[in-house]
Design an enzyme around this catalytic site. Structure first.
Site, PDB file in Angstrom:
ATOM      1  N   GLY A 144      52.531  34.676  34.085  1.00  0.00           N
ATOM      2  CA  GLY A 144      53.890  35.754  34.793  1.00  0.00           C
ATOM      3  C   GLY A 144      53.584  36.552  35.363  1.00  0.00           C
ATOM      4  O   GLY A 144      52.239  37.536  35.405  1.00  0.00           O
ATOM      5  N   GLN A 195      56.241  44.274  39.053  1.00  0.00           N
ATOM      6  CA  GLN A 195      54.550  44.369  38.889  1.00  0.00           C
ATOM      7  C   GLN A 195      54.513  44.630  40.289  1.00  0.00           C
ATOM      8  O   GLN A 195      53.087  45.864  40.325  1.00  0.00           O
ATOM      9  CB  GLN A 195      53.391  43.792  38.197  1.00  0.00           C
ATOM     10  CG  GLN A 195      54.501  43.456  36.710  1.00  0.00           C
ATOM     11  CD  GLN A 195      53.748  42.619  35.894  1.00  0.00           C
ATOM     12  OE1 GLN A 195      54.741  41.230  36.001  1.00  0.00           O
ATOM     13  NE2 GLN A 195      52.716  43.149  35.696  1.00  0.00           N
ATOM     14  N   HIS A 200      60.502  43.513  32.497  1.00  0.00           N
ATOM     15  CA  HIS A 200      59.746  43.682  33.287  1.00  0.00           C
ATOM     16  C   HIS A 200      61.104  44.329  34.543  1.00  0.00           C
ATOM     17  O   HIS A 200      61.162  45.410  35.448  1.00  0.00           O
ATOM     18  CB  HIS A 200      58.659  43.597  33.823  1.00  0.00           C
ATOM     19  CG  HIS A 200      57.346  43.195  33.514  1.00  0.00           C
ATOM     20  ND1 HIS A 200      56.643  44.391  33.708  1.00  0.00           N
ATOM     21  CD2 HIS A 200      56.475  42.710  33.383  1.00  0.00           C
ATOM     22  CE1 HIS A 200      54.850  44.125  32.820  1.00  0.00           C
ATOM     23  NE2 HIS A 200      55.229  42.859  32.921  1.00  0.00           N
ATOM     24  N   CYS A 229      49.086  41.969  29.591  1.00  0.00           N
ATOM     25  CA  CYS A 229      49.756  42.028  30.186  1.00  0.00           C
ATOM     26  C   CYS A 229      49.173  42.752  31.996  1.00  0.00           C
ATOM     27  O   CYS A 229      48.294  43.431  32.098  1.00  0.00           O
ATOM     28  CB  CYS A 229      50.953  43.725  30.630  1.00  0.00           C
ATOM     29  SG  CYS A 229      52.345  43.866  31.430  1.00  0.00           S
ATOM     30  N   LEU A 230      49.527  41.888  32.934  1.00  0.00           N
ATOM     31  CA  LEU A 230      48.719  42.374  33.800  1.00  0.00           C
ATOM     32  C   LEU A 230      49.225  43.950  34.493  1.00  0.00           C
ATOM     33  O   LEU A 230      48.039  44.822  35.138  1.00  0.00           O
ATOM     34  CB  LEU A 230      49.233  41.567  35.311  1.00  0.00           C
ATOM     35  CG  LEU A 230      48.993  39.917  34.985  1.00  0.00           C
ATOM     36  CD1 LEU A 230      49.329  39.411  36.185  1.00  0.00           C
ATOM     37  CD2 LEU A 230      47.187  40.049  34.406  1.00  0.00           C
ATOM     38  N   HIS A 258      59.281  38.662  27.832  1.00  0.00           N
ATOM     39  CA  HIS A 258      58.447  40.216  28.397  1.00  0.00           C
ATOM     40  C   HIS A 258      58.432  39.858  30.425  1.00  0.00           C
ATOM     41  O   HIS A 258      58.830  41.303  30.656  1.00  0.00           O
ATOM     42  CB  HIS A 258      56.357  39.210  28.527  1.00  0.00           C
ATOM     43  CG  HIS A 258      55.290  40.021  29.104  1.00  0.00           C
ATOM     44  ND1 HIS A 258      54.506  41.079  28.084  1.00  0.00           N
ATOM     45  CD2 HIS A 258      55.351  40.552  30.585  1.00  0.00           C
ATOM     46  CE1 HIS A 258      53.721  41.123  29.392  1.00  0.00           C
ATOM     47  NE2 HIS A 258      54.184  40.960  30.372  1.00  0.00           N
ATOM     48  N   GLU A 259      58.582  39.528  31.025  1.00  0.00           N
ATOM     49  CA  GLU A 259      58.877  39.405  32.065  1.00  0.00           C
ATOM     50  C   GLU A 259      60.532  40.145  31.686  1.00  0.00           C
ATOM     51  O   GLU A 259      60.867  41.134  34.233  1.00  0.00           O
ATOM     52  CB  GLU A 259      59.232  37.767  33.366  1.00  0.00           C
ATOM     53  CG  GLU A 259      57.322  36.869  32.202  1.00  0.00           C
ATOM     54  CD  GLU A 259      55.907  38.243  33.644  1.00  0.00           C
ATOM     55  OE1 GLU A 259      56.097  38.719  34.028  1.00  0.00           O
ATOM     56  OE2 GLU A 259      54.991  37.752  32.921  1.00  0.00           O
TER      57      GLU A 259
HETATM   58  O1  GNR Z   1      49.334  36.642  31.904  1.00  0.00           O
HETATM   59  C1  GNR Z   1      50.118  37.428  30.892  1.00  0.00           C
HETATM   60  N1  GNR Z   1      50.082  36.601  29.471  1.00  0.00           N
HETATM   61  C2  GNR Z   1      50.787  37.100  28.674  1.00  0.00           C
HETATM   62  C3  GNR Z   1      50.314  37.355  27.060  1.00  0.00           C
HETATM   63  C4  GNR Z   1      51.096  37.251  26.288  1.00  0.00           C
HETATM   64  C5  GNR Z   1      52.036  37.782  25.974  1.00  0.00           C
HETATM   65  C6  GNR Z   1      52.898  37.705  27.623  1.00  0.00           C
HETATM   66  C7  GNR Z   1      51.891  37.797  28.488  1.00  0.00           C
HETATM   67  S1  GNR Z   1      52.082  37.792  30.855  1.00  0.00           S
HETATM   68  C8  GNR Z   1      51.144  38.283  31.034  1.00  0.00           C
HETATM   69  C9  GNR Z   1      51.251  38.618  32.544  1.00  0.00           C
HETATM   70  C10 GNR Z   1      52.358  39.862  33.513  1.00  0.00           C
HETATM   71  O2  GNR Z   1      51.749  40.802  32.846  1.00  0.00           O
HETATM   72  N2  GNR Z   1      53.407  39.765  32.905  1.00  0.00           N
HETATM   73  O3  GNR Z   1      54.368  40.398  33.775  1.00  0.00           O
HETATM   74 NI    NI Z   2      53.432  42.119  31.981  1.00  0.00          NI
END
Ligand code: GNR
Ligand code: NI
Length: 166
Positions: free
Chosen positions: A46, A51, A137, A91-92, A133-134
């Site tokens: 995601g 980001q 952000h 998270c990236l 999660h997104e």
């Molecule tokens: O790549 C991602 N893996 C992930 C694993 C578990 C819960 C959420 C994520 S999202 C993350 C990519 C990211 O940072 N998206 O904002």
């Molecule tokens: Ni993230």
């Protein structure tokens, strides 16, 4: 297409609250393509516009193994949620760091797809976690905010040190 730079915690720009997209333009189409390319290259499942330092309510997601199921969500809103589930998240924007977060285990989300069609999607499991999660952000929130202050401060120190060496 282009690879975009991803902001890293504790960069304050990750705390910006994204604005609604009023009208989808060709700029947004190109942005979505670049976001998908950036997400796949990372690799991640995601990516939120926040980001890559674009503060509009735009998300891309693909939880498939083979990049075969990209979702583009514009102006996503959770309209209902149920259950609770703990999952190890990454998270990236918080590289090489993982932590358990409790979230709803199923959500109903409404959004515009890249053509502007209004979509209602019921998601559970990893897709539901990723959507939440997104959307976090877009509100300037990171998964580390759900951890203890002690853990978050340790992560901040580690990443600040790493970024100094880069
Ligand atoms: O790549 C991602 N893996 C992930 C694993 C578990 C819960 C959420 C994520 S999202 C993350 C990519 C990211 O940072 N998206 O904002
Ligand atoms: Ni993230």
């Amino acid at each position: 297409m282009a690879l975009l730079d991803i902001l890293c915690f504790p960069d304050e720009r990750l705390r910006t609250i994204a604005k609604r997209v009023e009208k989808i333009t060709s700029k947004h189409q190109r942005l979505l393509d670049d976001m998908l390319e950036t997400m796949y290259a990372a690799p991640g499942i995601g990516l939120a516009a926040t980001q890559i330092n674009v503060h509009e309510r735009i998300i891309v997601i693909d939880i498939s193994e083979d990049k075969s199921n990209p979702y583009c969500l514009i102006n996503p809103e959770v309209i209902s949620h149920s259950g609770k589930e703990k999952m190890e998240e990454g998270c990236l924007s918080v590289p090489e760091t993982y932590g358990e977060v409790e979230r709803a285990d199923s959500v109903v989300v409404k959004y515009w797809d890249r053509k502007g069609n209004e979509i209602r999607l019921e998601a559970d499991g990893l897709l539901a976690v990723c959507i939440q999660h997104e959307i976090d952000h877009l509100q300037g929130k990171l998964f580390v905010d759900y951890l203890s202050k002690l853990k978050r401060d340790r992560i901040r120190k580690k990443l600040v040190k790493q970024q100094r060496l880069m």
